[in-house]
Design an enzyme around this catalytic site. Structure first.
Site, PDB file in Angstrom:
ATOM      1  N   CYS A   1      21.517 -37.467 -54.774  1.00 39.89           N
ATOM      2  CA  CYS A   1      21.718 -38.405 -55.440  1.00 39.89           C
ATOM      3  C   CYS A   1      23.593 -38.803 -54.948  1.00 39.89           C
ATOM      4  O   CYS A   1      23.735 -40.108 -55.168  1.00 39.89           O
ATOM      5  CB  CYS A   1      22.153 -38.055 -56.951  1.00 39.89           C
TER       6      CYS A   1
ATOM      7  N   HIS B   1      28.797 -41.019 -59.721  1.00 41.07           N
ATOM      8  CA  HIS B   1      29.447 -39.932 -58.903  1.00 41.07           C
ATOM      9  C   HIS B   1      30.587 -40.779 -58.306  1.00 41.07           C
ATOM     10  O   HIS B   1      30.277 -41.652 -57.556  1.00 41.07           O
ATOM     11  CB  HIS B   1      28.437 -39.377 -57.934  1.00 41.07           C
TER      12      HIS B   1
END
Lengths: 351, 351, 351, 351
Positions: free
Chosen positions: C145, C238
């Site tokens: 990810c 993120h």
């Protein structure tokens, strides 16, 4: 006088760690056993426990290994921070072996022969333990973490004016669920309006604690409680939104006086973990708050604020107390101190 | 049909931005004016406003400049997201100029001649505006952000069973205070158990909204409300912990039916911002939650859960609604749509 | 054309749920199987999965039951959201049965014969799969990810100027750990400066993805990466703090142009999940931010900001991408779409 | 010996409060003046300051009133927690009046004749103050809150091995912005990847502090620094993600030894606020963490962890220090103690 050797059952969990930390430098008790479940047994304590507290673990914990939850005659007193599932039978085994078990688990709290005690409030309930049939041992219990703050705020009102109804909404801190407990995905930018079993405890335990000891039995206090419990994104410190209908119409100052003058039943015993004042009232319009007030008196005092009349009936206020100190490890420790001071440890204990 | 040109007063604030965003693609209204306080006037809108929403601002806002809060005959309808201090006189000035002012500010809410309206609940209260003496203009008001969710949950119960008492504890989201609003130092790992003026609004506004229109006046609903309001570390979505005593003893299913079958008074008007269903009941034991439920029906529906009997009397439940959409900008917009559909914009409006 | 029936392996987890949600209304694929581990098999899906998303689960998920992770000839395509432990052999079993497995698990990512693909960046790497010996089936993999956002930001720079070094510090969202994942006790008022295995992935996967396909093999890109990965109290998104040394000295505008003009290799394929623009650059001095930018283009675009010269060498910037959409479920889905468009589903697929 | 009377300038702000709190029971200094801006002057201190700390304010603060920021001959030593805007001229006025000003403001930090001092690192820089032309007074400065932790971690490496490059990404706590500082709407479920002026300070201040005093001037240290600064949802404690290229190739143990053996330049002075050990290294794979490590040694020690080789060159590690204690109030106090111990208070001071 030498210290009394004690063991902690469930020593690796969140409440167990708090107990281990508080026992690291206790004037009466000496940490002598760290017990936990099968999968931890034999491991160094700090490998089995993911140490969660900012303060360093005490020396005994740094060097100790985890033992099984089995009675040992060298421990006249054991603290139980076990999960309810495990606590039920393990605590009985210890009691039968002759140990005094002071427990934070819910398993035995509502038994007629088990004292459920907040030392400042109902120390006389210790007498219930006489009804237990464990030979020399006994089980004493500390209430649920949100019950304690509520009971401390209610006790002076109940004594002074009588209580008719209590309504409470809790905003509870994540540490109340232990570790890992509540997922961060549930508590970042969120509220969880449900805590399994919590409302039932809040609606029953205070009635026993504030009940009257008569002929060796506790008669529940005669008021009603309605509770809603929620998780909020807070680490430590349960906030309680409370409204009460009292048995008498009294002015605001009478409530403040009742809280402020109250020292609890055990002030003269000078128990090591007793807060100087179990209750503090703050006048600021936006207190108590978890981060500001949870560590009052080392986390052992309950802070109250925002007392104001309820438009429906009675009074409204906010109470706050530290859920893993006063509400768990510290409360359990204080109860053990009370038991020791009252001679429940028998000949083993000459303070 | 061409769209109705509208202006937003207080367009740079948090609620103003939501209005600007919602008006960016509205089928009836066309954003034509972005008004704010002196210090922003003349600046490009996106320089004056720190845009807070994840979605991009609409084209008009990207290119527009901030205007002063002064009436302009091209705007038959203005939305007010002003602070109460400024709103009081500015809204009157606009109304006197002939504009219909639909306001989210609290300034005029409790005036006897000002409708305080949740469209699904009391659309008939619009009639109050006839008593206003502004020439062609008028002021309509949207309730406080926590009032709206409460009223939506209560309305079907009030209609079906009558209400005797309502007790509510709110766990409110930070966006309710606007931007910058609540400091992060007050809301990380903390709860603030006080919101200035909020409890007063919660204890009074619902009585007006649920009151009865008689002879051109609203008679307040005849029940009592007791409220406690708190800030919790949540971005959007006010959680309401509610207990009610009803006018009749009814089984749990009756309440669920009342909520589920309720479509509100305006379902047949097909207002663009109407949720298909203003209320949703969720059976999961731990819902509603802010992060999961605030965007139900684009943030316009209120979600209810945890209906259970109160041990003292009546029923307890949790309600949740989006405070800056349904509770502010979206509610205000829906009210303007209602007013338009009811012909309050007069000849200007042929939908 | 009829849709291609697909199954999701690990459908009850956090990434699996995202896949289920995205597949609920997919134009090419039809959700036909919800597979999970032994303990969930046979249960209604919504009982086995604690549904985490605010949007309602699609109809198939509301009525479906969990199946075991066993091949079924009716599913020519399966998505794997399994944990790496389980993924390793289960994915091979499916591939051997003839299915195309598009996986989000790390198990096979670094195998020389397994494509590790970001569709906009290295679609040609699909060719690697020809080297697999599974009969008709194959395994394709989606990167980690945090890798995806990094690679999307780097790809245009690598193509245009060459890369010499990349340094990245990640501030990762809790959803990256799945559910329950990171304890709230670790992420309220805290940062965890360690994520198991993450830095290794960040330091290796981009080299394969940005590597060159030569004679049926990928030659790793010839630059070095140094990564530090941390958890921060964020739900989704993120943040990547990046500094790069390029192969050439170029002015700031050249980098901005490279990003802005870049459409990726698959723009002409019109894949359903393709963002219109895979990269966005924001000029505000304090963007990108997780809450503001993670949902750009439905969570499929990466947002970059704060490009400025590094005083040591090269350039610094911030990148942000949604870790469970672009970084997991959405990226995996896009890869499956690419594979379908490229004909990897063989005769079964006539789009 | 009697204590030295001191005043705090900017006493109502977040850093000012920390100073007031720390000075409440200081062995050398006696809090004698609480000074703040015009709008607070004359008010009781606790009315002017919204007290932010969990500990109670000291007695002097509970009863004191706010004074203007004007020199008073009874205060030979004043602490400045003023904003940079105000600090510039007020600090000079005090210095000219003969007072020793120990400042946390950035205004004079980079002046060639103003010492910028971390006591353990460059106490010899105090000599710079001789160049000041204020009569008997002088200005000393404490570095920026994120600089201090960085410099403490770097100093032993710089002394032992030399530094060539330093790269740092900070994850900074909200208290670094004072109160109200960062809005909760910016920090719940979010990261702000920009702090005004912070990267410039991080890239310049360490070079002066680690520079060499030659002929009464400081020659900047000859290495380069690249910094990125971010706000994260943390109350106290700045996390620093650091990578360094050293002047020599050394094994990991050499760095650990350098940190562990380092006591700083002032260990023998026994300053009251000195941590016993200014640096702690933790071996756990996921430390340091803000909530666990910020209060190490009362918030005065910097904690380091995760030392590992950087794949590009040199070493990577994480450092953490308390931004309002060590990084502001505590650091400023320690600097004043150093100045006192070195005799800078002249005849007034006989310790």
């Amino acid at each position: 006088m030498s210290k009394i050797p004690v063991a902690v059952l469930g020593a690796t969990g969140a409440v167990g760690q708090r107990l281990v930390s508080l026992l690291g430098s206790h004037p009466w008790f000496e940490l002598a056993g760290l017990c936990a479940s099968e999968r931890s047994v034999g491991k160094p304590y700090l490998e089995a426990a993911r140490w969660l507290l900012p303060e360093e673990p005490p020396a005994f914990a740094r060097s100790g290994r985890v033992l099984p939850c089995e009675p040992d005659s060298r421990w006249p007193l054991v603290f139980s921070a076990l999960d309810a599932d495990a606590a039920s039978s393990i605590e009985e085994t210890f009691a039968r072996s002759g140990a005094l078990v002071v427990s934070n688990a819910r398993s035995h709290r509502m038994r007629a022969d088990v004292p459920l005690v907040v030392p400042e409030v109902n120390p006389d309930h210790l007498e219930l333990a006489k009804g237990q049939r464990y030979g020399g041992g006994a089980i004493l219990t500390n209430p649920n973490c949100s019950t304690i703050g509520l009971v401390l705020a209610l006790a002076p009102l109940a004594r002074a004016f009588g209580l008719e109804t209590v309504r409470v909404t809790t905003l509870q801190a994540a540490s109340g669920a232990g570790y890992p407990g509540v997922s961060s995905l549930d508590l970042i930018d969120n509220v969880i309006p449900f805590i399994a079993g919590e409302e039932e405890k809040l609606e029953s335990e205070p009635l026993k604690i504030l009940g009257e000891l008569r002929a060796g039995r506790v008669e529940n206090a005669p008021f009603g409680i309605s509770a809603t419990a929620t998780w909020v994104p807070v680490i430590d410190g349960h906030s309680l939104v409370v409204s009460v209908r009292l048995g008498a119409e009294v002015p605001r100052d009478a409530l403040l006086d009742a809280w402020r003058s109250w020292r609890g039943e055990v002030a003269d015993l000078a128990l090591p973990s007793s807060p100087r004042r179990p209750l503090a009232y703050r006048e600021e319009r936006d207190r108590p708050q978890p981060r500001q007030d949870r560590m009052a008196e080392g986390g052992m005092a309950t802070t109250i604020g925002r007392l104001r009349p309820c438009p429906l009936d009675g009074w409204k206020f906010i109470a706050l107390s530290h859920n893993t100190i006063r509400g768990a490890a510290g409360g359990t420790l204080l109860l053990a101190e009370l038991a020791a001071a009252k001679g429940l440890l028998g000949e083993k204990m000459k303070l």
